[in-house]
Design a protein around this motif. Structure first.
Motif, PDB file in Angstrom:
ATOM      1  N   ALA A   1       3.227 -52.605 -47.140  1.00 51.83           N
ATOM      2  CA  ALA A   1       2.707 -51.339 -47.501  1.00 51.83           C
ATOM      3  C   ALA A   1       1.714 -51.396 -47.095  1.00 51.83           C
ATOM      4  CB  ALA A   1       2.991 -51.472 -49.264  1.00 51.83           C
ATOM      5  N   CYS A   2       1.024 -50.096 -47.004  1.00 48.20           N
ATOM      6  CA  CYS A   2       0.216 -49.673 -46.150  1.00 48.20           C
ATOM      7  C   CYS A   2       0.291 -48.117 -47.245  1.00 48.20           C
ATOM      8  CB  CYS A   2       0.861 -49.233 -45.017  1.00 48.20           C
ATOM      9  SG  CYS A   2      -0.777 -47.556 -43.901  1.00 48.20           S
ATOM     10  N   MET A   3      -2.199 -48.592 -47.074  1.00 44.75           N
ATOM     11  CA  MET A   3      -2.256 -46.491 -48.199  1.00 44.75           C
ATOM     12  C   MET A   3      -3.441 -46.047 -47.374  1.00 44.75           C
ATOM     13  SD  MET A   3      -3.632 -46.001 -51.828  1.00 44.75           S
ATOM     14  CE  MET A   3      -4.975 -47.398 -51.749  1.00 44.75           C
ATOM     15  N   THR A   4      -3.854 -45.411 -46.545  1.00 40.79           N
ATOM     16  CA  THR A   4      -4.770 -44.936 -46.144  1.00 40.79           C
ATOM     17  C   THR A   4      -5.057 -43.509 -46.325  1.00 40.79           C
ATOM     18  OG1 THR A   4      -5.368 -44.825 -43.874  1.00 40.79           O
ATOM     19  CG2 THR A   4      -3.362 -43.950 -44.301  1.00 40.79           C
ATOM     20  N   THR A   5      -6.598 -43.184 -45.738  1.00 37.12           N
ATOM     21  CA  THR A   5      -7.567 -42.025 -46.257  1.00 37.12           C
ATOM     22  C   THR A   5      -7.172 -40.813 -44.663  1.00 37.12           C
ATOM     23  OG1 THR A   5      -9.293 -43.055 -45.967  1.00 37.12           O
ATOM     24  CG2 THR A   5      -8.530 -42.316 -47.264  1.00 37.12           C
ATOM     25  N   ASP A   6      -6.526 -41.421 -43.712  1.00 38.52           N
ATOM     26  CA  ASP A   6      -6.740 -41.677 -42.263  1.00 38.52           C
ATOM     27  C   ASP A   6      -5.194 -40.519 -41.485  1.00 38.52           C
ATOM     28  OD1 ASP A   6      -6.633 -41.323 -39.031  1.00 38.52           O
ATOM     29  OD2 ASP A   6      -8.046 -43.142 -39.482  1.00 38.52           O
ATOM     30  N   ALA A   7      -5.251 -39.022 -42.254  1.00 39.22           N
ATOM     31  CA  ALA A   7      -4.795 -38.230 -41.905  1.00 39.22           C
ATOM     32  C   ALA A   7      -4.359 -38.654 -40.158  1.00 39.22           C
ATOM     33  CB  ALA A   7      -4.792 -37.160 -42.309  1.00 39.22           C
ATOM     34  N   GLY A   8      -4.332 -38.709 -39.273  1.00 38.12           N
ATOM     35  CA  GLY A   8      -4.099 -38.893 -38.187  1.00 38.12           C
ATOM     36  C   GLY A   8      -3.491 -40.324 -37.516  1.00 38.12           C
TER      37      GLY A   8
ATOM     38  N   PRO B   1     -12.530 -43.509 -55.370  1.00 43.22           N
ATOM     39  CA  PRO B   1     -11.748 -42.055 -54.696  1.00 43.22           C
ATOM     40  C   PRO B   1     -11.306 -41.387 -53.444  1.00 43.22           C
ATOM     41  CG  PRO B   1     -14.101 -42.447 -56.121  1.00 43.22           C
ATOM     42  CD  PRO B   1     -13.788 -43.443 -55.050  1.00 43.22           C
ATOM     43  N   GLY B   2     -10.649 -40.716 -53.274  1.00 42.10           N
ATOM     44  CA  GLY B   2     -10.534 -39.837 -51.994  1.00 42.10           C
ATOM     45  C   GLY B   2      -8.879 -39.313 -51.706  1.00 42.10           C
ATOM     46  N   ARG B   3      -8.745 -39.308 -51.193  1.00 39.64           N
ATOM     47  CA  ARG B   3      -7.181 -38.511 -50.573  1.00 39.64           C
ATOM     48  C   ARG B   3      -6.010 -39.566 -49.470  1.00 39.64           C
ATOM     49  NH1 ARG B   3      -5.719 -33.072 -50.731  1.00 39.64           N
ATOM     50  NH2 ARG B   3      -4.865 -33.669 -48.851  1.00 39.64           N
ATOM     51  N   TYR B   4      -5.616 -39.797 -50.571  1.00 39.81           N
ATOM     52  CA  TYR B   4      -4.719 -41.417 -49.892  1.00 39.81           C
ATOM     53  C   TYR B   4      -2.933 -41.010 -49.426  1.00 39.81           C
ATOM     54  CZ  TYR B   4      -8.388 -44.071 -50.867  1.00 39.81           C
ATOM     55  OH  TYR B   4      -9.729 -44.932 -51.451  1.00 39.81           O
ATOM     56  N   ALA B   5      -1.941 -42.044 -48.951  1.00 34.64           N
ATOM     57  CA  ALA B   5      -0.748 -41.355 -48.645  1.00 34.64           C
ATOM     58  C   ALA B   5      -0.227 -42.881 -48.369  1.00 34.64           C
ATOM     59  CB  ALA B   5      -0.263 -40.511 -47.755  1.00 34.64           C
ATOM     60  N   ILE B   6       0.884 -43.712 -49.011  1.00 31.77           N
ATOM     61  CA  ILE B   6       1.158 -44.337 -48.860  1.00 31.77           C
ATOM     62  C   ILE B   6       2.273 -44.739 -48.251  1.00 31.77           C
ATOM     63  CG2 ILE B   6       2.690 -46.150 -50.434  1.00 31.77           C
ATOM     64  CD1 ILE B   6       0.684 -45.101 -53.144  1.00 31.77           C
ATOM     65  N   ALA B   7       2.951 -45.512 -46.937  1.00 32.11           N
ATOM     66  CA  ALA B   7       4.290 -46.042 -46.324  1.00 32.11           C
ATOM     67  C   ALA B   7       4.530 -47.069 -46.789  1.00 32.11           C
ATOM     68  CB  ALA B   7       3.702 -45.586 -44.885  1.00 32.11           C
ATOM     69  N   LEU B   8       5.638 -47.342 -46.547  1.00 34.86           N
ATOM     70  CA  LEU B   8       6.329 -49.441 -46.647  1.00 34.86           C
ATOM     71  C   LEU B   8       7.140 -48.602 -46.316  1.00 34.86           C
ATOM     72  CD1 LEU B   8       7.306 -47.614 -50.772  1.00 34.86           C
ATOM     73  CD2 LEU B   8       5.280 -48.995 -50.109  1.00 34.86           C
ATOM     74  N   LEU B   9       8.026 -50.121 -45.492  1.00 36.90           N
ATOM     75  CA  LEU B   9       8.406 -50.396 -44.745  1.00 36.90           C
ATOM     76  C   LEU B   9       9.411 -51.772 -45.213  1.00 36.90           C
ATOM     77  CD1 LEU B   9       9.918 -50.745 -41.943  1.00 36.90           C
ATOM     78  CD2 LEU B   9       8.288 -52.476 -41.547  1.00 36.90           C
ATOM     79  N   HIS B  10      10.911 -51.915 -45.528  1.00 35.97           N
ATOM     80  CA  HIS B  10      11.457 -52.405 -45.980  1.00 35.97           C
ATOM     81  C   HIS B  10      11.806 -53.711 -45.250  1.00 35.97           C
ATOM     82  CE1 HIS B  10      14.966 -55.322 -47.637  1.00 35.97           C
ATOM     83  NE2 HIS B  10      14.424 -55.795 -47.403  1.00 35.97           N
TER      84      HIS B  10
END
Length: 134
Positions: free
Chosen positions: A30-37, A68-77
């Protein structure tokens, strides 16, 4: 008056429940980041959170101390635990994947804006369904 040495707020927990994992082989990354780029990548991204847990039918993982901030999560099995997303024919993912807000995949990973969620002062819960192309 300025106070020096004031501690930064402790942050909150972001708990992610991952469902529909097809096997117990390998791990869920799992990866959670605020870096849109850089999304959906985390490696080398300042302030990104990452976790690795053993795969099973459903897993729950928690990122602690999230500011606090805007985050997005990406998952890989990562079924073969090789640390990368394996692909067929150079493009199609052979392993499972998922994104926050259950963002859909169309000719590549979703945009940060499709997966983004807000973290404020209260703990956050996300449910993500693992998807498989092959």
């Amino acid at each position: 008056m300025v106070l020096s040495g004031a501690a930064e707020p402790a942050g909150v927990d972001v708990t992610v429940t991952v469902a529909e994992i097809r096997s117990t082989k390998g791990v869920v990354r799992a990866c959670m980041t605020t870096d849109a780029g850089k999304f959906p990548r985390c490696r080398g991204v300042a302030g990104a959170h990452s976790a690795v847990v053993p795969a099973k039918g459903s897993v729950t993982l928690t990122f602690t101390g999230v500011q606090p901030g805007r985050y997005a999560i990406a998952l890989l099995h990562d079924e073969n635990s090789n640390g990368k997303a394996d692909r067929a024919l150079g493009m199609m993912p052979k392993e499972g994947f998922g994104f926050s807000r259950d963002a859909k995949v169309q000719m590549g990973p979703p945009k940060f804006g499709d997966a983004v969620f807000e973290v404020g002062a209260a703990p956050v819960r996300q449910s993500i369904r693992m998807r498989y192309m092959l």
